[in-house]
Design a protein around this motif. Sequence first.
Motif, PDB file in Angstrom:
ATOM      1  N   THR A 106      35.587  39.138  48.988  1.00  0.00           N
ATOM      2  CA  THR A 106      34.944  37.869  48.643  1.00  0.00           C
ATOM      3  C   THR A 106      33.894  38.092  47.566  1.00  0.00           C
ATOM      4  N   VAL A 107      33.880  37.217  46.569  1.00  0.00           N
ATOM      5  CA  VAL A 107      32.871  37.259  45.515  1.00  0.00           C
ATOM      6  C   VAL A 107      32.150  35.915  45.483  1.00  0.00           C
ATOM      7  N   LEU A 108      30.894  35.964  45.080  1.00  0.00           N
ATOM      8  CA  LEU A 108      30.040  34.777  45.048  1.00  0.00           C
ATOM      9  C   LEU A 108      29.485  34.623  43.639  1.00  0.00           C
ATOM     10  N   ASP A 109      29.633  33.426  43.063  1.00  0.00           N
ATOM     11  CA  ASP A 109      29.116  33.150  41.721  1.00  0.00           C
ATOM     12  C   ASP A 109      28.103  32.019  41.802  1.00  0.00           C
ATOM     13  N   ILE A 110      26.852  32.325  41.485  1.00  0.00           N
ATOM     14  CA  ILE A 110      25.747  31.379  41.576  1.00  0.00           C
ATOM     15  C   ILE A 110      25.497  30.788  40.191  1.00  0.00           C
ATOM     16  N   LEU A 121      37.186  36.700  38.155  1.00  0.00           N
ATOM     17  CA  LEU A 121      36.899  37.702  39.186  1.00  0.00           C
ATOM     18  C   LEU A 121      37.942  37.669  40.296  1.00  0.00           C
ATOM     19  N   CYS A 122      38.408  36.470  40.629  1.00  0.00           N
ATOM     20  CA  CYS A 122      39.396  36.343  41.709  1.00  0.00           C
ATOM     21  C   CYS A 122      40.789  36.745  41.242  1.00  0.00           C
ATOM     22  N   THR A 123      41.173  36.304  40.067  1.00  0.00           N
ATOM     23  CA  THR A 123      42.515  36.596  39.553  1.00  0.00           C
ATOM     24  C   THR A 123      42.695  38.079  39.258  1.00  0.00           C
ATOM     25  N   LEU A 124      41.705  38.683  38.600  1.00  0.00           N
ATOM     26  CA  LEU A 124      41.830  40.072  38.182  1.00  0.00           C
ATOM     27  C   LEU A 124      41.646  41.059  39.334  1.00  0.00           C
ATOM     28  N   GLY A 125      40.942  40.646  40.387  1.00  0.00           N
ATOM     29  CA  GLY A 125      40.707  41.548  41.507  1.00  0.00           C
ATOM     30  C   GLY A 125      41.362  41.121  42.803  1.00  0.00           C
ATOM     31  N   ASN A 126      42.194  40.079  42.731  1.00  0.00           N
ATOM     32  CA  ASN A 126      42.840  39.544  43.936  1.00  0.00           C
ATOM     33  C   ASN A 126      41.793  39.193  45.003  1.00  0.00           C
ATOM     34  N   LEU A 144      42.733  27.737  36.625  1.00  0.00           N
ATOM     35  CA  LEU A 144      42.096  28.044  37.895  1.00  0.00           C
ATOM     36  C   LEU A 144      43.134  28.237  39.005  1.00  0.00           C
ATOM     37  N   SER A 145      42.770  29.071  39.974  1.00  0.00           N
ATOM     38  CA  SER A 145      43.621  29.328  41.136  1.00  0.00           C
ATOM     39  C   SER A 145      42.978  28.678  42.347  1.00  0.00           C
ATOM     40  N   PRO A 146      43.274  27.404  42.622  1.00  0.00           N
ATOM     41  CA  PRO A 146      42.528  26.664  43.655  1.00  0.00           C
ATOM     42  C   PRO A 146      42.624  27.268  45.042  1.00  0.00           C
ATOM     43  N   GLU A 147      43.707  27.952  45.328  1.00  0.00           N
ATOM     44  CA  GLU A 147      43.847  28.516  46.673  1.00  0.00           C
ATOM     45  C   GLU A 147      42.866  29.657  46.916  1.00  0.00           C
ATOM     46  N   LEU A 149      39.666  29.637  45.567  1.00  0.00           N
ATOM     47  CA  LEU A 149      38.313  29.236  45.212  1.00  0.00           C
ATOM     48  C   LEU A 149      37.751  28.146  46.112  1.00  0.00           C
ATOM     49  N   THR A 150      36.450  28.273  46.408  1.00  0.00           N
ATOM     50  CA  THR A 150      35.701  27.245  47.117  1.00  0.00           C
ATOM     51  C   THR A 150      34.451  26.933  46.303  1.00  0.00           C
ATOM     52  N   PHE A 151      34.210  25.651  46.036  1.00  0.00           N
ATOM     53  CA  PHE A 151      33.040  25.266  45.243  1.00  0.00           C
ATOM     54  C   PHE A 151      32.078  24.444  46.081  1.00  0.00           C
TER      55      PHE A 151
END
Length: 395
Positions: A106-110, A121-126, A144-147, A149-151
């Motif tokens: 899991t990654v967090l972007d503020i 970050l999600c696509t390149l690192g799964n 974007l890969s909606p599955e 990502l959570t905003f």
Amino acid sequence: MNAERSRGCPVCASLDVEMFFHRDAVPVFCNVLYPTVAEARTAQRGTITLGSCNACSHIYNVAFDPKRVAYTGAYENSLHFSPHFQTYAEQLARSLIERYNVKDTTVLDIGCGKGEFLDLLCTLGNNRGIGFDASYVAEHITHLSPERLTFVRENFSEHAAHIAAALVSCRHVLEHVSNPRALVAAIAATTRNALNAVVYIEVPHALWTFERLGIWDVIYEHCAYFTPLSLRFLLEGCGLHVIRLYEAFDGQYLSAECTAQRSARDAEPEERTSASQWLPFLRAFSEKYKQNVETWRTRLAALHSEGKRVVVWGGGSKGVTFLNAVDVPHTVSCVVDVNPRKHGLFTAGTGHRVVSPQELVLHSPDVVIVMNRVYEQEIRTTLTSLGLAPALFFA
């Protein structure tokens, strides 16, 4: 005394702050565009009075009023439509993923904006991603890969510090925050939730703005300007250990990679007393700013008298600040920007229309004023592809 100044430096709380620059009636938002010329020209304005802390070297707007600045979906500052910037963002995402093995986690972007970097970050690192931003707009962006990502459409705070993330990214947010210690403390708290969690911080580089005279980056939205010393002092004082502190994006950005602090004590960087080394060029900045503005006013007036068609390339902070500072009516016909969300809208303060690069064919400019030289090759390639050969001036 201004309330912000009376509280002292927002990074180290010192009251030893020296004023060195002042401007009245600047647009509160450079990165909000308007649907009509009238609305653009009556955009809200504010005051910039910059002070430099003699203890930690932090630079901030002592006249900043956070109540004037409410970030909504109208705020648009994405640079990801530029191939040059997209390459930078992809290289940054890959380097963080590989260096810290941020994969299948899991990654967090503020301050995630519209989610472009989080998606990388999600696509390149799964990875799975959580993004916080009050200006986020739930619109369809094809890459974007909606599955994954959570905003969360709100500002990050200590109420969300329970999130466990292997990587926390906070890019170009701290310069907008009047109380950076509270935000960084909340970020540091997240590192206790995941083993070996890494924090990546990126801000505009104050030395590029003030020493190297990137003067069009002095905007109301930026209430804070970080030097290497003040950024380290802030991060380590709030419980982070700085692994790497370096310049990025041709020296325009200052980047820090951090982990949880090894010691619970507040950090006291050894180089703190070196803050005074920046005072000479800060004291000279105001006069150099005025000289630069007068040079451009004279140049634009001459181009206008010669009948030259002039456009500005860059509808973001630099372009809007330049147009408001130089303020020579009828000399610049329009502003060009690669971000399609800006097209057909008008710049705060001056009411210049923002057009696409393709629309420049209709304007057939003699002169293009480039607001950020880092995009020079990209701009030259685009102009050539359109069959245009204007002279390029660099602001």
